[in-house]
Design a protein around this motif. Structure first.
Motif, PDB file in Angstrom:
ATOM      1  N   LEU A   1       0.868  -1.169   0.000  1.00 46.74           N
ATOM      2  CA  LEU A   1       0.000   0.000   0.000  1.00 46.74           C
ATOM      3  C   LEU A   1       0.909   1.225   0.000  1.00 46.74           C
ATOM      4  CD1 LEU A   1      -2.846  -0.894   2.545  1.00 46.74           C
ATOM      5  CD2 LEU A   1      -3.046  -0.687   0.063  1.00 46.74           C
ATOM      6  N   LEU A   2       0.940   1.938  -1.111  1.00 46.27           N
ATOM      7  CA  LEU A   2       1.849   3.070  -1.255  1.00 46.27           C
ATOM      8  C   LEU A   2       1.183   4.346  -0.754  1.00 46.27           C
ATOM      9  CD1 LEU A   2       3.407   2.308  -4.767  1.00 46.27           C
ATOM     10  CD2 LEU A   2       3.961   1.353  -2.516  1.00 46.27           C
ATOM     11  N   ASN A   3       1.965   5.147  -0.032  1.00 44.36           N
ATOM     12  CA  ASN A   3       1.438   6.347   0.626  1.00 44.36           C
ATOM     13  C   ASN A   3       1.692   7.576  -0.248  1.00 44.36           C
ATOM     14  OD1 ASN A   3       0.665   8.407   2.350  1.00 44.36           O
ATOM     15  ND2 ASN A   3       1.421   7.342   4.169  1.00 44.36           N
ATOM     16  N   ASN A   4       0.756   7.842  -1.164  1.00 51.67           N
ATOM     17  CA  ASN A   4       0.872   8.983  -2.051  1.00 51.67           C
ATOM     18  C   ASN A   4       0.749  10.308  -1.293  1.00 51.67           C
ATOM     19  OD1 ASN A   4       0.946   9.686  -5.054  1.00 51.67           O
ATOM     20  ND2 ASN A   4      -0.802  10.900  -4.363  1.00 51.67           N
ATOM     21  N   GLY A   5       0.104  10.270  -0.133  1.00 53.14           N
ATOM     22  CA  GLY A   5      -0.076  11.492   0.643  1.00 53.14           C
ATOM     23  C   GLY A   5       1.189  11.981   1.314  1.00 53.14           C
ATOM     24  N   GLN A   6       2.171  11.091   1.519  1.00 57.02           N
ATOM     25  CA  GLN A   6       3.433  11.471   2.161  1.00 57.02           C
ATOM     26  C   GLN A   6       4.583  11.578   1.168  1.00 57.02           C
ATOM     27  OE1 GLN A   6       4.388   8.803   5.377  1.00 57.02           O
ATOM     28  NE2 GLN A   6       2.837   9.659   6.744  1.00 57.02           N
TER      29      GLN A   6
ATOM     30  N   LYS B   1       3.630   0.774   2.972  1.00 56.29           N
ATOM     31  CA  LYS B   1       3.753  -0.335   3.919  1.00 56.29           C
ATOM     32  C   LYS B   1       3.441  -1.654   3.228  1.00 56.29           C
ATOM     33  CE  LYS B   1      -0.969  -0.020   5.796  1.00 56.29           C
ATOM     34  NZ  LYS B   1      -1.767   0.153   7.050  1.00 56.29           N
ATOM     35  N   ILE B   2       3.905  -2.708   3.841  1.00 49.63           N
ATOM     36  CA  ILE B   2       3.756  -4.056   3.308  1.00 49.63           C
ATOM     37  C   ILE B   2       2.528  -4.704   3.938  1.00 49.63           C
ATOM     38  CG2 ILE B   2       4.906  -6.289   3.015  1.00 49.63           C
ATOM     39  CD1 ILE B   2       7.551  -4.658   3.745  1.00 49.63           C
ATOM     40  N   GLN B   3       1.703  -5.334   3.132  1.00 53.41           N
ATOM     41  CA  GLN B   3       0.512  -5.983   3.642  1.00 53.41           C
ATOM     42  C   GLN B   3       0.857  -7.358   4.231  1.00 53.41           C
ATOM     43  OE1 GLN B   3      -3.307  -5.018   1.611  1.00 53.41           O
ATOM     44  NE2 GLN B   3      -2.025  -4.615  -0.175  1.00 53.41           N
ATOM     45  N   ASP B   4      -0.141  -7.969   4.874  1.00 52.92           N
ATOM     46  CA  ASP B   4       0.106  -9.199   5.632  1.00 52.92           C
ATOM     47  C   ASP B   4       0.665 -10.328   4.766  1.00 52.92           C
ATOM     48  OD1 ASP B   4      -0.721  -7.970   7.921  1.00 52.92           O
ATOM     49  OD2 ASP B   4      -2.726  -8.848   7.938  1.00 52.92           O
ATOM     50  N   ASP B   5       0.169 -10.471   3.536  1.00 57.55           N
ATOM     51  CA  ASP B   5       0.691 -11.542   2.688  1.00 57.55           C
ATOM     52  C   ASP B   5       2.166 -11.315   2.387  1.00 57.55           C
ATOM     53  OD1 ASP B   5       0.301  -9.335   1.038  1.00 57.55           O
ATOM     54  OD2 ASP B   5      -0.188 -10.534  -0.724  1.00 57.55           O
ATOM     55  N   GLY B   6       2.530 -10.051   2.200  1.00 59.41           N
ATOM     56  CA  GLY B   6       3.928  -9.723   1.949  1.00 59.41           C
ATOM     57  C   GLY B   6       4.815  -9.990   3.140  1.00 59.41           C
ATOM     58  N   LEU B   7       4.312  -9.703   4.343  1.00 58.70           N
ATOM     59  CA  LEU B   7       5.095  -9.978   5.553  1.00 58.70           C
ATOM     60  C   LEU B   7       5.329 -11.476   5.720  1.00 58.70           C
ATOM     61  CD1 LEU B   7       3.494  -7.376   7.982  1.00 58.70           C
ATOM     62  CD2 LEU B   7       5.799  -7.317   7.013  1.00 58.70           C
ATOM     63  N   ALA B   8       4.328 -12.278   5.405  1.00 56.82           N
ATOM     64  CA  ALA B   8       4.488 -13.738   5.492  1.00 56.82           C
ATOM     65  C   ALA B   8       5.550 -14.213   4.508  1.00 56.82           C
ATOM     66  CB  ALA B   8       3.154 -14.425   5.222  1.00 56.82           C
ATOM     67  N   THR B   9       5.546 -13.664   3.304  1.00 55.42           N
ATOM     68  CA  THR B   9       6.561 -14.017   2.309  1.00 55.42           C
ATOM     69  C   THR B   9       7.948 -13.583   2.776  1.00 55.42           C
ATOM     70  OG1 THR B   9       4.973 -13.845   0.489  1.00 55.42           O
ATOM     71  CG2 THR B   9       7.305 -13.676  -0.080  1.00 55.42           C
ATOM     72  N   LEU B  10       8.047 -12.374   3.301  1.00 57.29           N
ATOM     73  CA  LEU B  10       9.334 -11.881   3.793  1.00 57.29           C
ATOM     74  C   LEU B  10       9.854 -12.707   4.954  1.00 57.29           C
ATOM     75  CD1 LEU B  10       8.774  -8.016   3.663  1.00 57.29           C
ATOM     76  CD2 LEU B  10      10.352  -9.338   2.251  1.00 57.29           C
ATOM     77  N   ASP B  11       8.958 -13.113   5.846  1.00 61.17           N
ATOM     78  CA  ASP B  11       9.382 -13.934   6.985  1.00 61.17           C
ATOM     79  C   ASP B  11       9.992 -15.248   6.504  1.00 61.17           C
ATOM     80  OD1 ASP B  11       8.474 -11.955   8.645  1.00 61.17           O
ATOM     81  OD2 ASP B  11       6.661 -13.012   9.288  1.00 61.17           O
ATOM     82  N   LYS B  12       9.394 -15.827   5.479  1.00 61.11           N
ATOM     83  CA  LYS B  12       9.933 -17.084   4.928  1.00 61.11           C
ATOM     84  C   LYS B  12      11.324 -16.854   4.336  1.00 61.11           C
ATOM     85  CE  LYS B  12       8.463 -18.602   0.931  1.00 61.11           C
ATOM     86  NZ  LYS B  12       7.688 -19.236  -0.169  1.00 61.11           N
ATOM     87  N   ILE B  13      11.484 -15.773   3.597  1.00 59.55           N
ATOM     88  CA  ILE B  13      12.781 -15.455   2.990  1.00 59.55           C
ATOM     89  C   ILE B  13      13.827 -15.187   4.070  1.00 59.55           C
ATOM     90  CG2 ILE B  13      14.001 -13.775   1.547  1.00 59.55           C
ATOM     91  CD1 ILE B  13      11.266 -13.361   0.077  1.00 59.55           C
ATOM     92  N   ALA B  14      13.433 -14.414   5.084  1.00 61.94           N
ATOM     93  CA  ALA B  14      14.368 -14.069   6.160  1.00 61.94           C
ATOM     94  C   ALA B  14      14.777 -15.299   6.960  1.00 61.94           C
ATOM     95  CB  ALA B  14      13.734 -13.030   7.081  1.00 61.94           C
ATOM     96  N   ALA B  15      13.814 -16.194   7.197  1.00 62.51           N
ATOM     97  CA  ALA B  15      14.111 -17.396   7.994  1.00 62.51           C
ATOM     98  C   ALA B  15      15.132 -18.287   7.298  1.00 62.51           C
ATOM     99  CB  ALA B  15      12.824 -18.170   8.265  1.00 62.51           C
ATOM    100  N   ALA B  16      15.162 -18.271   5.975  1.00 63.56           N
ATOM    101  CA  ALA B  16      16.132 -19.093   5.237  1.00 63.56           C
ATOM    102  C   ALA B  16      17.527 -18.491   5.285  1.00 63.56           C
ATOM    103  CB  ALA B  16      15.673 -19.254   3.792  1.00 63.56           C
ATOM    104  N   GLY B  17      17.626 -17.201   5.581  1.00 61.63           N
ATOM    105  CA  GLY B  17      18.924 -16.574   5.777  1.00 61.63           C
ATOM    106  C   GLY B  17      19.621 -16.153   4.491  1.00 61.63           C
ATOM    107  N   VAL B  18      20.886 -15.780   4.667  1.00 54.86           N
ATOM    108  CA  VAL B  18      21.736 -15.305   3.581  1.00 54.86           C
ATOM    109  C   VAL B  18      22.456 -16.490   2.946  1.00 54.86           C
ATOM    110  CG1 VAL B  18      23.743 -13.846   3.029  1.00 54.86           C
ATOM    111  CG2 VAL B  18      22.039 -13.065   4.695  1.00 54.86           C
ATOM    112  N   ALA B  19      22.587 -16.462   1.633  1.00 52.37           N
ATOM    113  CA  ALA B  19      23.298 -17.535   0.930  1.00 52.37           C
ATOM    114  C   ALA B  19      24.724 -17.666   1.459  1.00 52.37           C
ATOM    115  CB  ALA B  19      23.306 -17.264  -0.566  1.00 52.37           C
ATOM    116  N   GLY B  20      25.105 -18.863   1.834  1.00 56.20           N
ATOM    117  CA  GLY B  20      26.449 -19.094   2.358  1.00 56.20           C
ATOM    118  C   GLY B  20      26.637 -18.692   3.800  1.00 56.20           C
ATOM    119  N   GLY B  21      25.554 -18.289   4.475  1.00 52.84           N
ATOM    120  CA  GLY B  21      25.647 -17.846   5.866  1.00 52.84           C
ATOM    121  C   GLY B  21      26.013 -16.377   5.951  1.00 52.84           C
ATOM    122  N   GLY B  22      26.234 -15.911   7.140  1.00 52.33           N
ATOM    123  CA  GLY B  22      26.565 -14.503   7.339  1.00 52.33           C
ATOM    124  C   GLY B  22      25.316 -13.661   7.555  1.00 52.33           C
TER     125      GLY B  22
END
Length: 302
Positions: free
Chosen positions: A149-154, A264-285
């Motif tokens: 949801l993009l904030n055109n007002g700001q 801001k990111i909607q709930d479906d996007g947060l769920a997708t991001l959580d999955k990506i974040a939980a897998a971590g960075v390629a090669g660790g770190g």
């Protein structure tokens, strides 16, 4: 035959023995009562200690448990591989107050010495109305949908650029090239057609909220603020160098107020991001390409 005096003496001794027995029994009862009370007290203390330890463990594993000024932000992911959030003395983002010239003259000059990573036309220039109605965007990636949801007002100039790029399929088949998973910064960065952090559309534009809430050269522009979970903001290489790269905040993060927040990111996007974040960075770190390949397949303004 015992005399009356002897009988009285015998009765007195008998009574004294009875009183002594009763006193001993009363003493035993008092001791038992005290012992039971002590046991109960120990049990209560033990229960409190257990409760405190469990509470600390929960907060440690759920870093966003209402210990930050941005308590309105949604809960952060609890992946064990992520470090606890450390926000230090960072303040919340400043309240928005519309500048007098907001959206009055949006300009998109060519980036000095930069070649477009993908050929596109610059957005329309001039006055862009700062309407309060949010702009709904559907972004589809190889790891799932990320509704925005993009904030055109700001940030009307920023939203105008993003919508223009989306309408020209600029983001199609581009990689989200950078995942940061540190204690103070938790973001996924996207929007580069080159996929290495150096690409852009060949133009740039000025910063908006929260930068425009401070006077130019205000020392507070270098002091940390909290970009809450669920924020979408522009990446840049210095003041007024916004182009096409943006980042998605999946946990409360600390940055100076130099990065334009435009939605801001909607709930479906947060769920997708959580999955990506939980897998971590390629090669660790803590920073680098995400372990899960994230490719934007389409971005559509609804």
């Amino acid at each position: 035959m015992p005399t009356n005096q002897q009988r009285r003496a015998t009765a007195k001794r008998k009574l004294e023995r009875q009183l002594e027995r009763r006193a001993k029994q009363a003493k035993r009862r008092r001791i038992l009562t005290i012992a039971l009370g002590a046991v109960a007290a120990v049990a209560v203390v033990a229960a409190v200690v257990v409760a405190v330890v469990v509470g600390k463990g929960d907060h440690k594993n759920n870093p966003s448990a209402s210990t930050t000024p941005s308590s309105s932000a949604p809960a952060s992911p609890t992946a064990a591989s992520l470090p606890p959030v450390q926000l230090g003395d960072a303040a919340p983002l400043p309240p928005f107050k519309a500048p007098a010239n907001l959206g009055a003259n949006c300009q998109y000059p060519a980036s000095p010495g930069a070649k477009a990573g993908k050929d596109v036309k610059p957005p329309r220039t001039g006055k862009i109305p700062a309407t309060s109605t949010p702009v709904s965007v559907s972004m589809v990636t190889s790891q799932g949908n990320i509704g925005l949801l993009l904030n055109n007002g700001q940030a009307p100039c920023t939203v105008n650029s993003f919508a223009s790029l989306a309408g020209q399929d600029y983001f199609k088949d581009t990689k989200c090239h950078r995942l940061v998973a540190t204690s103070g910064l938790s973001v996924l960065q996207c929007g580069d057609p080159k996929g290495d952090g150096t690409g852009g559309p060949g133009y740039q534009f000025a910063d908006e909220y929260p930068t425009d809430q401070y006077p130019p050269n205000d020392p507070k522009l270098k002091q940390p603020v909290i970009y809450p979970r669920g924020t979408i903001a522009m990446a840049n290489s210095g003041p007024n160098t916004n182009s096409s790269q943006f980042f998605l905040v999946y946990r409360d993060s600390v940055l100076p107020p130099a990065y334009t927040v435009f939605g801001k990111i909607q709930d479906d996007g947060l769920a997708t991001l959580d999955k990506i974040a939980a897998a971590g960075v390629a090669g660790g770190g803590e920073e680098g390409p995400p372990a899960l390949d994230v490719v934007i397949t389409s971005v559509r303004v609804d």
